[in-house]
Motif scaffolding. Structure first.
Motif, PDB file in Angstrom:
ATOM      1  N   MET A   1      79.882  81.089 139.224  1.00  0.00           N
ATOM      2  CA  MET A   1      81.303  81.414 139.127  1.00  0.00           C
ATOM      3  C   MET A   1      81.606  82.766 139.787  1.00  0.00           C
ATOM      4  SD  MET A   1      83.188  79.062 137.702  1.00  0.00           S
ATOM      5  CE  MET A   1      84.628  79.947 137.077  1.00  0.00           C
ATOM      6  N   ILE A   2      80.755  83.756 139.541  1.00  0.00           N
ATOM      7  CA  ILE A   2      80.957  85.077 140.136  1.00  0.00           C
ATOM      8  C   ILE A   2      80.834  84.994 141.660  1.00  0.00           C
ATOM      9  CG2 ILE A   2      79.961  87.398 140.348  1.00  0.00           C
ATOM     10  CD1 ILE A   2      79.284  87.177 137.319  1.00  0.00           C
ATOM     11  N   CYS A   3      79.905  84.180 142.149  1.00  0.00           N
ATOM     12  CA  CYS A   3      79.768  83.984 143.602  1.00  0.00           C
ATOM     13  C   CYS A   3      81.048  83.409 144.186  1.00  0.00           C
ATOM     14  CB  CYS A   3      78.593  83.048 143.896  1.00  0.00           C
ATOM     15  SG  CYS A   3      76.976  83.791 143.668  1.00  0.00           S
ATOM     16  N   ARG A   4      81.658  82.482 143.480  1.00  0.00           N
ATOM     17  CA  ARG A   4      82.899  81.867 143.950  1.00  0.00           C
ATOM     18  C   ARG A   4      84.043  82.879 143.967  1.00  0.00           C
ATOM     19  NH1 ARG A   4      84.671  77.230 140.525  1.00  0.00           N
ATOM     20  NH2 ARG A   4      86.179  76.951 142.226  1.00  0.00           N
TER      21      ARG A   4
ATOM     22  N   ASN B   1      91.758  85.290 134.715  1.00  0.00           N
ATOM     23  CA  ASN B   1      90.631  84.795 133.916  1.00  0.00           C
ATOM     24  C   ASN B   1      89.409  85.701 134.084  1.00  0.00           C
ATOM     25  OD1 ASN B   1      92.219  82.725 133.083  1.00  0.00           O
ATOM     26  ND2 ASN B   1      91.052  81.097 134.068  1.00  0.00           N
ATOM     27  N   TYR B   2      89.169  86.095 135.330  1.00  0.00           N
ATOM     28  CA  TYR B   2      88.048  87.021 135.565  1.00  0.00           C
ATOM     29  C   TYR B   2      88.307  88.348 134.868  1.00  0.00           C
ATOM     30  CZ  TYR B   2      84.651  90.062 137.760  1.00  0.00           C
ATOM     31  OH  TYR B   2      83.634  90.962 137.952  1.00  0.00           O
ATOM     32  N   GLU B   3      89.528  88.812 134.896  1.00  0.00           N
ATOM     33  CA  GLU B   3      89.860  90.123 134.315  1.00  0.00           C
ATOM     34  C   GLU B   3      89.660  90.140 132.804  1.00  0.00           C
ATOM     35  OE1 GLU B   3      93.801  90.659 135.799  1.00  0.00           O
ATOM     36  OE2 GLU B   3      93.125  91.604 137.677  1.00  0.00           O
ATOM     37  N   ILE B   4      90.078  89.082 132.096  1.00  0.00           N
ATOM     38  CA  ILE B   4      89.879  89.066 130.644  1.00  0.00           C
ATOM     39  C   ILE B   4      88.402  88.866 130.315  1.00  0.00           C
ATOM     40  CG2 ILE B   4      90.307  86.583 130.271  1.00  0.00           C
ATOM     41  CD1 ILE B   4      91.785  87.403 127.676  1.00  0.00           C
ATOM     42  N   TRP B   5      87.686  88.086 131.168  1.00  0.00           N
ATOM     43  CA  TRP B   5      86.235  87.916 130.981  1.00  0.00           C
ATOM     44  C   TRP B   5      85.526  89.262 131.097  1.00  0.00           C
ATOM     45  CZ3 TRP B   5      82.357  88.971 134.585  1.00  0.00           C
ATOM     46  CH2 TRP B   5      81.069  88.565 134.226  1.00  0.00           C
ATOM     47  N   LEU B   6      85.894  90.046 132.116  1.00  0.00           N
ATOM     48  CA  LEU B   6      85.276  91.356 132.320  1.00  0.00           C
ATOM     49  C   LEU B   6      85.623  92.301 131.167  1.00  0.00           C
ATOM     50  CD1 LEU B   6      83.604  93.139 134.217  1.00  0.00           C
ATOM     51  CD2 LEU B   6      85.742  93.786 135.372  1.00  0.00           C
TER      52      LEU B   6
ATOM     53  N   LYS C   1      83.780  86.066 144.328  1.00  0.00           N
ATOM     54  CA  LYS C   1      83.529  86.989 145.434  1.00  0.00           C
ATOM     55  C   LYS C   1      83.855  86.355 146.769  1.00  0.00           C
ATOM     56  CE  LYS C   1      80.004  89.856 143.178  1.00  0.00           C
ATOM     57  NZ  LYS C   1      78.561  90.260 143.162  1.00  0.00           N
ATOM     58  N   TYR C   2      83.475  85.090 146.920  1.00  0.00           N
ATOM     59  CA  TYR C   2      83.717  84.374 148.169  1.00  0.00           C
ATOM     60  C   TYR C   2      85.215  84.260 148.466  1.00  0.00           C
ATOM     61  CZ  TYR C   2      83.657  80.609 151.630  1.00  0.00           C
ATOM     62  OH  TYR C   2      83.855  79.859 152.762  1.00  0.00           O
ATOM     63  N   LYS C   3      86.005  84.052 147.397  1.00  0.00           N
ATOM     64  CA  LYS C   3      87.462  83.951 147.538  1.00  0.00           C
ATOM     65  C   LYS C   3      88.162  85.320 147.567  1.00  0.00           C
ATOM     66  CE  LYS C   3      87.958  79.415 147.460  1.00  0.00           C
ATOM     67  NZ  LYS C   3      88.617  78.667 148.553  1.00  0.00           N
ATOM     68  N   LYS C   4      87.318  86.387 147.492  1.00  0.00           N
ATOM     69  CA  LYS C   4      87.833  87.766 147.519  1.00  0.00           C
ATOM     70  C   LYS C   4      88.831  88.043 146.406  1.00  0.00           C
ATOM     71  CE  LYS C   4      87.055  88.645 152.459  1.00  0.00           C
ATOM     72  NZ  LYS C   4      86.146  87.519 152.671  1.00  0.00           N
ATOM     73  N   LEU C   5      88.552  87.465 145.234  1.00  0.00           N
ATOM     74  CA  LEU C   5      89.395  87.714 144.058  1.00  0.00           C
ATOM     75  C   LEU C   5      88.877  88.879 143.235  1.00  0.00           C
ATOM     76  CD1 LEU C   5      90.135  84.026 142.983  1.00  0.00           C
ATOM     77  CD2 LEU C   5      91.744  85.660 143.972  1.00  0.00           C
ATOM     78  N   ILE C   6      87.622  89.312 143.548  1.00  0.00           N
ATOM     79  CA  ILE C   6      87.060  90.474 142.855  1.00  0.00           C
ATOM     80  C   ILE C   6      86.394  91.374 143.917  1.00  0.00           C
ATOM     81  CG2 ILE C   6      86.723  89.333 140.656  1.00  0.00           C
ATOM     82  CD1 ILE C   6      83.794  88.966 141.333  1.00  0.00           C
TER      83      ILE C   6
ATOM     84  N   ASP D   1      85.893  80.212 128.345  1.00  0.00           N
ATOM     85  CA  ASP D   1      86.247  81.274 127.402  1.00  0.00           C
ATOM     86  C   ASP D   1      87.454  82.121 127.791  1.00  0.00           C
ATOM     87  OD1 ASP D   1      84.446  80.889 125.195  1.00  0.00           O
ATOM     88  OD2 ASP D   1      82.817  81.522 126.502  1.00  0.00           O
ATOM     89  N   PRO D   2      87.675  82.434 129.083  1.00  0.00           N
ATOM     90  CA  PRO D   2      88.885  83.202 129.400  1.00  0.00           C
ATOM     91  C   PRO D   2      90.165  82.489 128.977  1.00  0.00           C
ATOM     92  CG  PRO D   2      87.350  83.294 131.234  1.00  0.00           C
ATOM     93  CD  PRO D   2      86.803  82.275 130.274  1.00  0.00           C
ATOM     94  N   ILE D   3      90.191  81.166 129.156  1.00  0.00           N
ATOM     95  CA  ILE D   3      91.348  80.381 128.714  1.00  0.00           C
ATOM     96  C   ILE D   3      91.415  80.384 127.191  1.00  0.00           C
ATOM     97  CG2 ILE D   3      92.416  78.086 128.709  1.00  0.00           C
ATOM     98  CD1 ILE D   3      91.002  77.581 131.414  1.00  0.00           C
ATOM     99  N   GLY D   4      90.252  80.191 126.561  1.00  0.00           N
ATOM    100  CA  GLY D   4      90.197  80.170 125.104  1.00  0.00           C
ATOM    101  C   GLY D   4      90.696  81.458 124.483  1.00  0.00           C
ATOM    102  N   TRP D   5      90.238  82.578 125.007  1.00  0.00           N
ATOM    103  CA  TRP D   5      90.648  83.863 124.452  1.00  0.00           C
ATOM    104  C   TRP D   5      92.138  84.122 124.662  1.00  0.00           C
ATOM    105  CZ3 TRP D   5      88.758  87.542 121.282  1.00  0.00           C
ATOM    106  CH2 TRP D   5      87.432  87.399 120.887  1.00  0.00           C
ATOM    107  N   GLN D   6      92.652  83.754 125.821  1.00  0.00           N
ATOM    108  CA  GLN D   6      94.078  83.972 126.076  1.00  0.00           C
ATOM    109  C   GLN D   6      94.936  83.129 125.135  1.00  0.00           C
ATOM    110  OE1 GLN D   6      95.302  86.440 128.390  1.00  0.00           O
ATOM    111  NE2 GLN D   6      96.885  86.016 126.860  1.00  0.00           N
TER     112      GLN D   6
END
Length: 284
Positions: free
Chosen positions: A274-277, A223-228, A279-284, A242-247
């Protein structure tokens, strides 16, 4: 507020789309919140006895922040109930939670009160205005009808937008002659249909299927990847819906055809948390 919102051409992954830029309507009431709450501007001007807005939802709700702005504009209080506020968020306010508090709103943890609000078990005072979670109320039709009017010269296009409560898609379909498509982002498709039926009896938007089940609020790296990717293509979208919507839209182009208008419903202010989350989860 910027009415009508502009419609822009947008290229993504080799396809052409039109984007209805409701995110540009207003900084504080961007997107569907501007449409949903437009009725209440008129209502509060005509009902000066109202001294408090009461509502409930998540601790990072876009609607919560917009209601706090509405309350501040009319010099009244917002009392907003949430199920839980993480201790880290209390100590380090961010996103819609932070900006709602800056507008002097009161955010209260109380699953018990939320249950009573959902079950219509609370009797409100004459000077209190109750707004259901996310603005999923019949009064939202007032502003969404204006959106349909702004799109009346695009009747040969199909409309797509992701749904939370589904109220925007529902009333847009009611006042738009062509087809409105959506997808569920909170709960499953049956939950979304139930939300539709609480407000209207028929003429529902078409719910497109998802290839993957998403748990609302959970972080997904794709979801983050398509958002970016969308942001790098030229437009910043919401990072929750929106990431879900676009996919879903891209997976169903055979149904939607080549003439598609995607409704950008705003919610950009929520991206901060959302971006803080992520980063906190080390997904980005």
């Amino acid at each position: 507020m910027l009415f009508p919102s502009p419609i822009e051409n947008f290229r993504f992954r080799g396809y052409s789309f039109l984007i209805k830029r409701d995110d540009l309507i207003d900084t504080d009431f961007s997107g569907n919140k501007a449409r949903k709450f437009l009725y209440y501007f008129k209502y509060l001007k005509e009902n000066s006895h109202i001294k408090k807005i009461i509502s409930y939802g998540s601790n990072q709700s876009n609607a919560m922040y917009s209601m706090s702005v509405l309350a501040k504009m009319f010099n009244i209080k917002l009392e907003y109930y949430v199920n839980h506020i993480p201790s880290y968020l209390k100590s380090n306010p961010v996103g819609n939670y932070k900006y709602t508090l800056l507008n002097n709103a009161t955010i209260i943890e109380s699953p018990q009160i939320i249950k009573k609000l959902k079950n219509n078990e609370i009797k409100f005072k004459k000077n209190e205005l109750f707004i259901k979670e996310g603005g999923a109320v019949k009064e939202a039709e007032y502003g969404i009808k204006l959106l349909a009017n702004e799109l009346k010269s695009y009747q040969d296009y199909n409309i797509f937008l992701p749904s939370g409560t589904g109220v925007t898609a529902l009333y847009l379909q009611k006042h738009f002659k062509s087809k409105v498509y959506t997808c569920s982002c909170v709960g499953d498709d049956e939950y979304l249909k139930k939300q539709f039926k609480e407000l209207e009896n028929d003429n529902f938007p078409i719910i497109l299927p998802k290839k993957k089940k998403y748990h609302f609020g959970k972080l997904y790296k794709e979801n983050y990847e398509i958002w970016l990717e969308l942001k790098q293509a030229g437009i910043e979208f919401d990072l929750l819906y929106d990431p879900i919507g676009w996919q879903v839209m891209l997976d169903n182009l055979d149904i939607l055809g080549e003439k598609i208008i995607y409704i950008h419903q705003g919610g950009i202010k929520g991206n901060e948390s959302m971006i803080c989350r992520y980063k906190y989860k080390k997904l980005i």
